[in-house]
Design an enzyme around this catalytic site. Structure first.
Site, PDB file in Angstrom:
ATOM      1  CG  HIS A 272      -1.915  -1.207   1.330  1.00 43.08           C
ATOM      2  ND1 HIS A 272      -2.801  -1.209   0.301  1.00 43.08           N
ATOM      3  CD2 HIS A 272      -2.026  -2.348   1.950  1.00 43.08           C
ATOM      4  CE1 HIS A 272      -3.535  -2.505   0.518  1.00 43.08           C
ATOM      5  NE2 HIS A 272      -3.121  -2.859   1.335  1.00 43.08           N
ATOM      6  CB  CYS A 281       8.483  -2.118  14.872  1.00 39.91           C
ATOM      7  SG  CYS A 281       7.485  -2.584  16.301  1.00 39.91           S
ATOM      8  NE  ARG A 348       5.456   3.509  21.047  1.00 39.46           N
ATOM      9  CZ  ARG A 348       5.816   2.093  21.433  1.00 39.46           C
ATOM     10  NH1 ARG A 348       6.794   2.080  22.295  1.00 39.46           N
ATOM     11  NH2 ARG A 348       4.967   1.248  21.305  1.00 39.46           N
TER      12      ARG A 348
HETATM   13  C1  UGA Z   1       5.635  -4.496  12.464  1.00 37.38           C
HETATM   14  C2  UGA Z   1       5.669  -5.821  11.836  1.00 37.38           C
HETATM   15  O1  UGA Z   1       4.546  -5.771  10.860  1.00 37.38           O
HETATM   16  C3  UGA Z   1       5.338  -6.957  12.852  1.00 37.38           C
HETATM   17  O2  UGA Z   1       5.415  -8.230  12.079  1.00 37.38           O
HETATM   18  C4  UGA Z   1       6.507  -6.973  13.917  1.00 37.38           C
HETATM   19  O3  UGA Z   1       6.179  -7.659  14.832  1.00 37.38           O
HETATM   20  C5  UGA Z   1       6.225  -5.442  14.484  1.00 37.38           C
HETATM   21  O4  UGA Z   1       6.574  -4.593  13.523  1.00 37.38           O
HETATM   22  C6  UGA Z   1       7.358  -5.436  15.776  1.00 37.38           C
HETATM   23  O5  UGA Z   1       8.497  -5.445  15.269  1.00 37.38           O
HETATM   24  O6  UGA Z   1       7.129  -5.311  16.826  1.00 37.38           O
HETATM   25  P1  UGA Z   1       3.636  -2.653  13.217  1.00 37.38           P
HETATM   26  O7  UGA Z   1       4.698  -1.794  13.554  1.00 37.38           O
HETATM   27  O8  UGA Z   1       2.926  -2.916  14.621  1.00 37.38           O
HETATM   28  O9  UGA Z   1       4.199  -4.237  13.105  1.00 37.38           O
HETATM   29  O10 UGA Z   1       3.046  -2.209  12.061  1.00 37.38           O
HETATM   30  P2  UGA Z   1       2.931  -2.681  10.718  1.00 37.38           P
HETATM   31  O11 UGA Z   1       1.386  -3.241  10.440  1.00 37.38           O
HETATM   32  O12 UGA Z   1       3.903  -3.807  10.157  1.00 37.38           O
HETATM   33  O13 UGA Z   1       2.729  -1.265   9.861  1.00 37.38           O
HETATM   34  C7  UGA Z   1       4.104  -0.520   9.918  1.00 37.38           C
HETATM   35  C8  UGA Z   1       4.224   0.699   9.151  1.00 37.38           C
HETATM   36  O14 UGA Z   1       4.070   0.530   7.750  1.00 37.38           O
HETATM   37  C9  UGA Z   1       2.591   1.523   9.346  1.00 37.38           C
HETATM   38  O15 UGA Z   1       3.175   2.877   9.389  1.00 37.38           O
HETATM   39  C10 UGA Z   1       1.826   1.379   8.263  1.00 37.38           C
HETATM   40  O16 UGA Z   1       1.211   2.337   7.855  1.00 37.38           O
HETATM   41  C11 UGA Z   1       3.002   1.093   6.924  1.00 37.38           C
HETATM   42  N1  UGA Z   1       2.522   0.411   6.130  1.00 37.38           N
HETATM   43  C12 UGA Z   1       2.177  -1.066   6.034  1.00 37.38           C
HETATM   44  C13 UGA Z   1       2.383   1.019   4.757  1.00 37.38           C
HETATM   45  O17 UGA Z   1       2.762   2.131   4.580  1.00 37.38           O
HETATM   46  N2  UGA Z   1       2.037   0.328   3.598  1.00 37.38           N
HETATM   47  C14 UGA Z   1       1.620  -1.085   3.799  1.00 37.38           C
HETATM   48  O18 UGA Z   1       1.440  -1.619   2.744  1.00 37.38           O
HETATM   49  C15 UGA Z   1       1.660  -1.723   4.929  1.00 37.38           C
END
Ligand code: UGA
Length: 452
Positions: A272, A281, A348
Site C-alpha cells: 500500500h 518497530c 510513536r
Molecule cells: C511491525 C511488523 O509488521 C510486525 O510483524 C512486527 O512484529 C512489529 O513491527 C514489531 O517489530 O514489533 P507494526 O509496526 O505494528 O508491526 O505495524 P505494521 O502493520 O507492520 O505497519 C508498519 C508501518 O508500515 C505503518 O506505518 C503502516 O502504515 C505502514 N504500511 C504498512 C504501509 O505504509 N504500507 C503497507 O502496505 C503496510
C-alpha cells in the site's frame, strides 16, 4: 505452566494475555504505577482488538505486580519483554533488558529449573549477554538454579497483536539447549496444535495452517527479527518509489500493486503506497540493522535506500500541498489521523509527527483530529502550536486543505458533502490512498493521492 512476563507494554501485555487465554498461569510485572493500576483493574492501557474480551475471560489466570521476586521465583518460564529504544547512533539500547535479567537472577531459587526467554527485539549477541548477566549474578549468590535460555522474537502487528499471537505464521525459537526448545514447545502447544477455543471477537482465520516451530541458533533468531522487519519496510518503500514514477507517467500504483502482488513470489501484502512507514518497530529496527552493519564495516545500501524513500514520502506531503496551494504560510491545514496506522492508539514515530512539524515550519496553521489518539499525540507534539479537535467536521472548518494521514475506517464513512461545506478550499490529500476518489470528487473536492 507458570509464566512470568517482565514488562507489560504492547508486546508483554498481548503475549501474557494470549498465554493466559490458552491455559497458562501468568503474572505480568509492570513498574509504571499508572499502567499497573489499570492492569490490576483488568483495564488495558493500550488499544488492541480483542483485548477487553480476553482480559475478561482470563480473570483468574492473570495477575499483575511490580514485584519481580513475587512474580518470578516460582515461574517455569520468564519472558523478558521490556523496551529497547534506539540510542543516538541507531543501535538498540539493551540496558532495560540487562537490568531485567539481573533483577530476575537476584530472585531465582536454588535448585529450581527456569527457562528465560527474550522477547524484546535485541541486537545480535544480546541473548548471550542476558545469559551471561544471569549466570554471573547466580554465581555471586551461590545459587545452583538450572536456567535455560531462548530467544523468541515476536512478529506481532499493533492493532492485530492478539490475532498474531493466537494464529501466527510461524514461531521462531533460537536456543542452544534442547531443554529450552522443549519448554517453549510446551508453552505454545495449544497454539501450535490450535486446540484452544477462539475468542468470539478473534475467530480463527479461514484456511489457516498450523504454524511451524522454527528452531535456530540464538544469533539467527535475533537476525530473523531484524531481517523480517527490514524486508517489510523496504517492500513498502519499493512500492512508494514505484508510486512516484506512476504519478509521472500516468499509471495508477494501486493497479500496479494488484498486478504484481498476485504473483505469489511477490505477494499482495505490504504494497500500500502513501506517506510511508512509521511506528515503534520499522524505524528503530532499520536503524539498528544499519548500525550493526556499520559495526562490521558492512554497507547496507538497500536498507539505507528504504529509509531515504520513506523520508521522501513525508516531504512529498508538503510538496503536494505547495503545488496546490502555492503558499503554505498562513494557510490552515486539517489533519485527519495521527497514529502511525489504524486500529492502534500508538503515535510513536508516526509520519504525522514529522509532517505536522514540517507544516508548522512552513508557516502553516495546523488543526488535527484523530478518533482515539489525540491525548497521545499531544504528549509527543508538546510545544508545537496545533489545534486538536475531537470532531472531524469541526476540525475541517475553514481549512485550505485536508490531509488524511491514517487509514481509520471511520474516515471512509464521513459525510463528504458535509465536510465540503466546512472547508475554505476543497483540496483533499489522501496520504494512504484510502478513500474513493470519485466519492470525494462528487462531493466537490479536488482529490489527490500518492501515485494514482
Ligand atoms: C511491525 C511488523 O509488521 C510486525 O510483524 C512486527 O512484529 C512489529 O513491527 C514489531 O517489530 O514489533 P507494526 O509496526 O505494528 O508491526 O505495524 P505494521 O502493520 O507492520 O505497519 C508498519 C508501518 O508500515 C505503518 O506505518 C503502516 O502504515 C505502514 N504500511 C504498512 C504501509 O505504509 N504500507 C503497507 O502496505 C503496510
Amino acid at each position: 505452566m507458570n509464566v512470568t512476563v517482565i514488562g507489560c507494554g504492547y508486546v508483554g501485555l498481548t503475549t501474557g494475555v494470549a498465554l493466559a487465554y490458552i491455559g497458562h498461569q501468568v503474572i505480568g510485572v509492570e513498574k509504571n504505577p499508572e499502567k499497573l493500576e489499570l492492569l490490576r483493574q483488568k483495564q488495558s492501557p493500550i488499544h488492541e482488538a480483542g483485548m477487553d474480551e480476553m482480559l475478561d475471560s482470563i480473570e483468574t489466570r492473570i495477575s499483575f505486580t511490580n514485584n519481580t521476586q513475587e512474580a518470578a521465583e516460582d515461574a517455569d518460564l520468564i519472558l523478558i519483554a521490556v523496551g529497547t529504544p534506539p540510542k543516538e547512533n541507531g543501535d538498540a539500547d539493551t540496558s532495560y533488558v540487562e537490568t531485567a535479567a539481573a533483577e530476575i537472577a537476584s530472585v531465582l531459587k536454588d535448585k529450581h529449573h527456569y527457562t528465560i526467554i527474550v522477547k524484546s527485539t535485541v541486537p545480535i549477541g544480546a541473548n548471550h549477554k542476558v545469559a551471561n548477566v544471569i549466570q554471573r549474578v547466580l554465581a555471586t549468590r551461590k545459587i545452583k538454579a538450572q536456567v535455560y535460555f531462548a530467544s523468541n522474537p515476536e512478529f506481532l502487528r499493533e492493532g492485530k497483536a492478539l490475532t498474531d499471537m493466537l494464529y501466527p505464521d510461524r514461531i521462531v525459537v533460537g536456543a542452544e539447549q534442547e531443554e529450552a526448545i522443549e519448554s517453549i514447545r510446551r508453552l505454545y502447544r495449544p497454539i501450535l496444535e490450535q486446540t484452544f477455543t477462539p475468542p468470539k471477537s478473534l475467530k480463527r482465520p479461514q484456511n489457516y495452517f498450523l504454524p511451524p516451530l522454527v528452531t535456530t541458533n540464538t544469533t539467527s533468531a535475533e537476525m530473523t527479527k531484524y531481517a523480517a522487519n527490514a524486508f517489510l519496510a523496504l517492500k513498502i518503500s519499493y512500492i512508494n518509489e514505484i508510486a512516484g514514477l506512476c504519478e509521472k507517467v500516468g499509471a495508477d500504483v494501486n493497479e500496479v500493486a494488484r498486478g504484481i502482488g498476485l504473483d505469489p513470489r511477490i505477494g499482495a501484502r505490504f504494497l500500500h503506497s502513501g506517506i510511508g512507514w512509521g511506528g515503534s518497530c520499522f524505524p528503530k529496527d532499520t536503524l539498528a540493522l544499519l548500525a550493526l552493519g556499520e559495526n562490521y564495516n558492512y554497507g547496507m545500501p538497500i536498507i539505507q535506500a528504504a529509509q531515504t524513500v520513506n523520508n521522501r514520502q513525508r516531504r512529498l506531503v508538503i510538496e503536494k500541498l505547495q503545488a496546490n496551494l502555492k503558499v503554505l504560510r498562513g494557510k490552515t491545514i486539517g489533519i485527519l489521523g495521527l497514529t502511525f496506522k489504524a486500529d492502534t492508539d500508538d503515535v510513536r514515530e508516526a509520519p504525522s509527527l514529522d509532517i505536522i512539524k514540517m507544516l508548522i515550519a512552513s508557516g502553516a496553521i495546523v488543526k488535527a483530529h484523530d478518533p482515539i489518539a489525540i491525548d497521545n499525540a499531544k504528549e509527543l507534539l508538546a510545544g508545537e502550536e496545533i489545534e486538536f479537535v475531537a470532531d472531524p467536521y469541526e476540525m475541517a472548518r475553514d481549512c485550505d486543505a485536508l490531509v488524511l494521514l491514517t487509514e481509520w475506517n471511520c474516515f471512509s464513512h464521513l459525510d463528504f458533502e458535509k465536510l465540503y461545506q466546512q472547508v475554505k478550499t476543497p483540496f483533499f490529500l489522501d496520504g494512504r490512498n484510502f478513500l474513493n476518489p470519485e466519492q470525494l470528487r462528487k462531493a466537490g473536492f479536488v482529490y489527490e493521492g500518492f501515485g494514482r
